[in-house]
Design a protein around this motif. Structure first.
Motif, short mmCIF file in Angstrom:
data_model
loop_
_atom_site.label_atom_id
_atom_site.label_comp_id
_atom_site.label_asym_id
_atom_site.label_seq_id
_atom_site.Cartn_x
_atom_site.Cartn_y
_atom_site.Cartn_z
N TYR A 1 41.49 64.73 36.39
CA TYR A 1 40.59 64.41 37.49
C TYR A 1 39.50 65.47 37.65
O TYR A 1 38.36 65.16 38.00
CB TYR A 1 41.39 64.28 38.79
CG TYR A 1 42.22 63.03 38.87
CD1 TYR A 1 41.63 61.79 39.04
CD2 TYR A 1 43.61 63.09 38.75
CE1 TYR A 1 42.40 60.63 39.10
CE2 TYR A 1 44.39 61.94 38.82
CZ TYR A 1 43.78 60.71 38.99
OH TYR A 1 44.54 59.58 39.04
N GLU A 2 39.84 66.73 37.40
CA GLU A 2 38.87 67.81 37.57
C GLU A 2 37.67 67.63 36.66
O GLU A 2 36.56 68.09 36.98
CB GLU A 2 39.52 69.16 37.30
CG GLU A 2 40.61 69.56 38.29
CD GLU A 2 41.95 68.86 38.02
OE1 GLU A 2 42.04 68.11 37.02
OE2 GLU A 2 42.87 69.05 38.82
N ARG B 1 43.24 59.96 42.71
CA ARG B 1 43.67 61.35 42.81
C ARG B 1 44.43 61.58 44.11
O ARG B 1 45.46 62.27 44.13
CB ARG B 1 42.46 62.28 42.75
CG ARG B 1 42.85 63.75 42.75
CD ARG B 1 41.65 64.66 42.68
NE ARG B 1 42.06 66.06 42.53
CZ ARG B 1 41.22 67.08 42.48
NH1 ARG B 1 39.91 66.86 42.55
NH2 ARG B 1 41.67 68.30 42.35
N GLU C 1 32.20 64.62 46.05
CA GLU C 1 33.26 65.16 46.90
C GLU C 1 34.52 64.33 46.76
O GLU C 1 34.48 63.10 46.71
CB GLU C 1 32.80 65.18 48.36
CG GLU C 1 31.62 66.11 48.62
CD GLU C 1 31.26 66.15 50.09
OE1 GLU C 1 32.02 65.57 50.90
OE2 GLU C 1 30.24 66.77 50.44
N TRP C 2 35.67 65.02 46.73
CA TRP C 2 36.95 64.33 46.58
C TRP C 2 37.48 63.88 47.94
O TRP C 2 38.38 64.49 48.52
CB TRP C 2 37.97 65.24 45.89
CG TRP C 2 37.67 65.44 44.44
CD1 TRP C 2 37.06 66.50 43.86
CD2 TRP C 2 37.94 64.51 43.39
NE1 TRP C 2 36.93 66.32 42.50
CE2 TRP C 2 37.47 65.10 42.18
CE3 TRP C 2 38.53 63.25 43.33
CZ2 TRP C 2 37.57 64.47 40.94
CZ3 TRP C 2 38.63 62.61 42.10
CH2 TRP C 2 38.17 63.22 40.92
N THR D 1 34.49 65.46 38.23
CA THR D 1 33.84 65.85 39.49
C THR D 1 32.36 65.48 39.50
O THR D 1 31.81 65.08 40.54
CB THR D 1 34.00 67.36 39.75
OG1 THR D 1 35.40 67.67 39.81
CG2 THR D 1 33.34 67.77 41.06
N GLU D 2 31.70 65.58 38.37
CA GLU D 2 30.27 65.23 38.28
C GLU D 2 30.05 63.76 38.62
O GLU D 2 29.03 63.39 39.20
CB GLU D 2 29.75 65.54 36.88
CG GLU D 2 28.25 65.26 36.73
CD GLU D 2 27.74 65.61 35.34
OE1 GLU D 2 26.65 65.10 34.98
OE2 GLU D 2 28.42 66.37 34.62
N ARG E 1 38.51 58.77 43.33
CA ARG E 1 38.91 59.51 44.53
C ARG E 1 40.26 59.02 45.05
O ARG E 1 41.15 59.82 45.36
CB ARG E 1 37.86 59.34 45.63
CG ARG E 1 36.53 59.99 45.38
CD ARG E 1 35.66 59.93 46.63
NE ARG E 1 34.26 60.19 46.32
CZ ARG E 1 33.31 59.25 46.30
NH1 ARG E 1 33.61 58.00 46.60
NH2 ARG E 1 32.07 59.57 46.01
#
Length: 450
Positions: A334-335, A293, A343-344, A338-339, A290
């Motif tokens: 980074y996408e 990014r 939440e970013w 996500t798992e 997090r």
């Protein structure tokens, strides 16, 4: 991921002004530091190290010429300062780490070193000269460990840096041991005459590698020698320290003023805490992603750093950890993570780090001087390292006769003798005190014109 537009000027968002004071040799004492590491010493790693108790942090070695051609830009959202090359950021930092940040230069030229230091000095508190890296990318141009065999050039760079830098910017050096202890002391004497305030000694020789046991017991005489020079220079140990608690063992063996951590910090940036995080795949990895990014940290660099994480598992099964590592290996950005992250909320991560650093200034976190109980209270003499170790680490004292304070940490090989053919000093070796001052000190190797 596309890079956000930057502003060449200062960030329009007002930053909370931090109290600045001059870094002196005293700031380099009684601390535990994050070592300079190429790639692994990225901005997110440094920030997490400071959050979890590192006294100061070193940035990765940056070659002098590289930073001279970089363009300084400030992200108006995050405040991140980037020194950008043609296609990527060469080095990044954030104002919150400035009071605790040492910038390491790779150089073989006094003038270029000074230019590089002046380029970044507004964003750092100290400049460190790399005199110990044995990697070809550093030594091929006469930098890094190559300077150990060219003491005239090494000292001229440090002298030039100290003369050019303002008082509030400290100047230090990081070296390796020479095969001969006598030659090491001669080199140290010359380095200490350049005006530096701290000297870090990686307790391996140039030809030794990380899997070989660091010869930390050789450092004790070096510390005594430097103290005998009366210049107040701090000596920092580097090699085979596993964390904050282990730093107490290292200091007891070496007498070093502070301890620097590299591999353990790479594997777990929270190792500077009294209670490092476990189950890193759940407790550190998501937060690291997090933050990275949010700070627009290069994905490839972030991916490298997180794949180095290693730590104990308590609530995570091995199969879960393997699945996480496989997901990271396949991730293209980074996408793709996500798992793992959920939440970013990178901005929240940054706020927590800033709050922690400002409420508990890292430079105030100090190792305390060991106060031992009396011999009578313990019922045993403390004249031997093994006896002293039983006081510090009673749970690890073995019934065997091995010298516990010199025991190599787990997962570290201990070849006998080291492959560099640099033997340990005999137990009967006694220091004769500091070498007498000389107008033209003898150097370990023939001098060359500078």
């Amino acid at each position: 991921m596309s890079r956000r537009p930057h502003s060449p000027e200062c960030s329009p968002r007002p930053q909370k002004k931090q109290k600045q004071d001059r870094l002196t040799s005293e700031n380099y004492k009684n601390g535990v530091f994050l070592a300079p590491m190429v790639r692994s010493g990225a901005l997110p790693t440094r920030l997490f190290a400071l959050k979890h108790g590192a006294t100061m942090v070193w940035g990765p070695e940056i070659v002098d010429k590289a930073i001279l051609h970089a363009k300084r830009e400030v992200d108006p959202v995050t405040g991140v300062v980037s020194y950008n090359g043609v296609s990527r950021a060469i080095w990044t930092t954030h104002p919150v780490e400035k009071p605790h940040l040492i910038y390491q230069i790779g150089s073989a030229d006094p003038e270029l070193a000074v230019q590089a230091a002046r380029t970044v000095m507004q964003d750092v508190s100290g400049i460190d000269l790399n005199c110990g890296c044995p990697k070809p990318f550093s030594t091929h141009s006469g930098m890094g460990a190559a300077l150990l065999t060219n003491p005239d050039l090494l000292c001229s760079i440090l002298t030039a840096l100290r003369k050019a830098m303002p008082e509030q910017i400290s100047v230090s050096a990081k070296i390796r041991l020479l095969p001969s202890q006598e030659d090491t002391l001669k080199l140290v004497e010359r380095i200490c005459g350049t005006g530096i305030c701290a000297l870090t000694v990686h307790c391996r020789t140039r030809n030794m590698r990380d899997k070989e046991r660091a010869m930390i017991e050789r450092l004790k005489e070096i510390v005594q020698f430097v103290e005998g020079l009366g210049k107040g220079i701090a000596v920092v140990e580097n090699g085979d320290c596993q964390g904050w608690e282990d730093a107490k063992r290292v200091r007891e063996v070496t007498g070093a003023h502070s301890v620097m951590i590299a591999r353990a910090g790479e594997a777990n940036p929270t190792c500077f805490s009294d209670e490092p995080l476990l189950d890193l795949d759940k407790t550190l990895l998501p937060s690291y992603l997090r933050l990275s990014r949010y700070l627009d940290n290069n994905w490839s660099l972030t991916k490298f750093c997180v794949t180095q994480f290693k730590g104990g598992r308590v609530n995570i099964k091995k199969a879960e950890s393997i699945k996480t590592r496989q997901m990271l290996a396949q991730a293209k950005g980074y996408e793709s993570t996500t798992e793992l992250v959920g939440e970013w909320t990178g901005e929240d991560e940054m706020k927590r780090i800033i709050e922690t650093i400002e409420s508990n200034p890292p430079r105030l976190r100090r190792l305390q001087t060991l106060e031992c109980a009396s011999n009578e209270e313990l019922g045993m003499p403390l004249s031997t390292p093994a006896a002293m170790a039983s006081v510090i680490f009673p749970s690890v004292v073995s019934s065997c006769d091995e010298d516990i304070s010199y025991t190599t940490p787990q997962n570290t090989q201990n070849p006998e003798p080291p492959s560099s053919c640099a033997p340990f000093l005999p137990n009967s070796f006694q220091s004769k005190g500091p070498l007498p001052a000389k107008s033209d000190p003898v150097t370990p190797t023939p001098t060359v014109a500078v």
